[in-house]
Design a protein around this motif. Structure first.
Motif, PDB file in Angstrom:
ATOM      1  N   CYS A   1      30.137  41.218  44.619  1.00 48.84           N
ATOM      2  CA  CYS A   1      29.636  39.858  45.159  1.00 48.84           C
ATOM      3  C   CYS A   1      30.561  39.501  46.356  1.00 48.84           C
TER       4      CYS A   1
ATOM      5  N   ASP B   1      32.044  36.669  46.297  1.00 47.97           N
ATOM      6  CA  ASP B   1      32.594  35.429  45.618  1.00 47.97           C
ATOM      7  C   ASP B   1      34.163  35.817  45.952  1.00 47.97           C
TER       8      ASP B   1
ATOM      9  N   GLY C   1      25.948  37.736  45.348  1.00 51.23           N
ATOM     10  CA  GLY C   1      25.681  38.384  43.765  1.00 51.23           C
ATOM     11  C   GLY C   1      25.863  39.963  43.793  1.00 51.23           C
TER      12      GLY C   1
ATOM     13  N   HIS D   1      29.178  39.803  38.305  1.00 50.29           N
ATOM     14  CA  HIS D   1      30.363  38.984  37.496  1.00 50.29           C
ATOM     15  C   HIS D   1      29.810  38.073  36.928  1.00 50.29           C
TER      16      HIS D   1
ATOM     17  N   CYS E   1      28.836  33.955  38.159  1.00 47.84           N
ATOM     18  CA  CYS E   1      28.519  34.165  39.901  1.00 47.84           C
ATOM     19  C   CYS E   1      27.496  32.876  40.240  1.00 47.84           C
ATOM     20  N   GLY E   2      27.847  32.900  41.792  1.00 49.50           N
ATOM     21  CA  GLY E   2      27.034  31.767  42.440  1.00 49.50           C
ATOM     22  C   GLY E   2      25.511  31.732  42.180  1.00 49.50           C
TER      23      GLY E   2
HETATM   24 ZN   LIG Z   1      28.990  36.229  42.583  1.00 52.84          ZN
END
Ligand SMILES: [Zn+2]
Length: 184
Positions: A46, A48, A72, A99, A102-103
């Motif tokens: 991801c 992130d 993602g 993870h 996650c968003g």
């Molecule tokens: Zn994520």
């Protein structure tokens, strides 16, 4: 355009980075060995900023991995890159790492579409039919879904080892996802 924000500091730090930089081997030289051994590892994870796959996997000059990152860590918009990498470095292993927290588990496609429609109402038709990679079930299930998608792609060699991992962002622990088990 005048640059503002944290990028100003990042560019200043690059000056220090470049002073100590050691040039890597030329690409064509490096891939000769990689292609022969199949030792290449591609890690899909991801975007992130809390997830640093180099740190999570202990990547240092003795270990190499090619990184693909997107919202993602979803396979559907990574297949093009995987296919290209396969023709260059012939990686023997592809890792799918999703993870926790996650968003894409918090912002589902419907919310993303609503936000995008505000930005670009003229693109309504393409926004409404697009997939944005939401994760609505467990992380294990999203990893399994993406492994299945990669395996189903005719562009990915059937001999590639494909491994699914779940990364717990609170503990730092990586767990292998059993590809065949479903929690449904
Ligand atoms: Zn994520």
């Amino acid at each position: 355009m005048k640059i503002t924000g944290p990028l100003v500091e990042m560019l200043a730090r690059n000056k220090l980075f470049a002073q100590k930089y050691q040039s890597p081997p030329p690409l064509m030289e490096m891939i000769k060995g990689m292609r022969a051994s199949g030792a290449g590892v591609v890690v899909l994870s991801c975007s992130d900023p809390r997830l640093n796959p180099y740190q999570v996997l202990g990547i240092d000059p003795t270990l190499k991995a090619t990184m693909i990152r997107n919202a993602g860590g979803r396979a559907f918009d990574a297949i093009r890159t995987m296919a290209v990498l396969q023709t260059i470095g012939a990686p023997g292993t592809i890792v799918v790492m999703h993870h926790t927290d996650c968003g894409m588990t918090h912002f589902h496609d419907s919310a993303i579409k609503t936000a995008l429609l505000e930005i670009a109402p003229e693109a309504k038709a393409s926004i409404e039919t697009a997939k944005f990679g939401e994760i609505t079930g467990s992380i294990e299930d999203s990893v399994r879904e993406d492994i299945a998608l990669i395996r189903a792609s005719p562009l990915i060699k059937k001999t590639t080892q494909i491994v699914g991992l779940k990364y717990d962002i609170h503990s730092g622990v990586l767990t292998q996802v059993d590809e065949n088990k479903s929690e449904l």
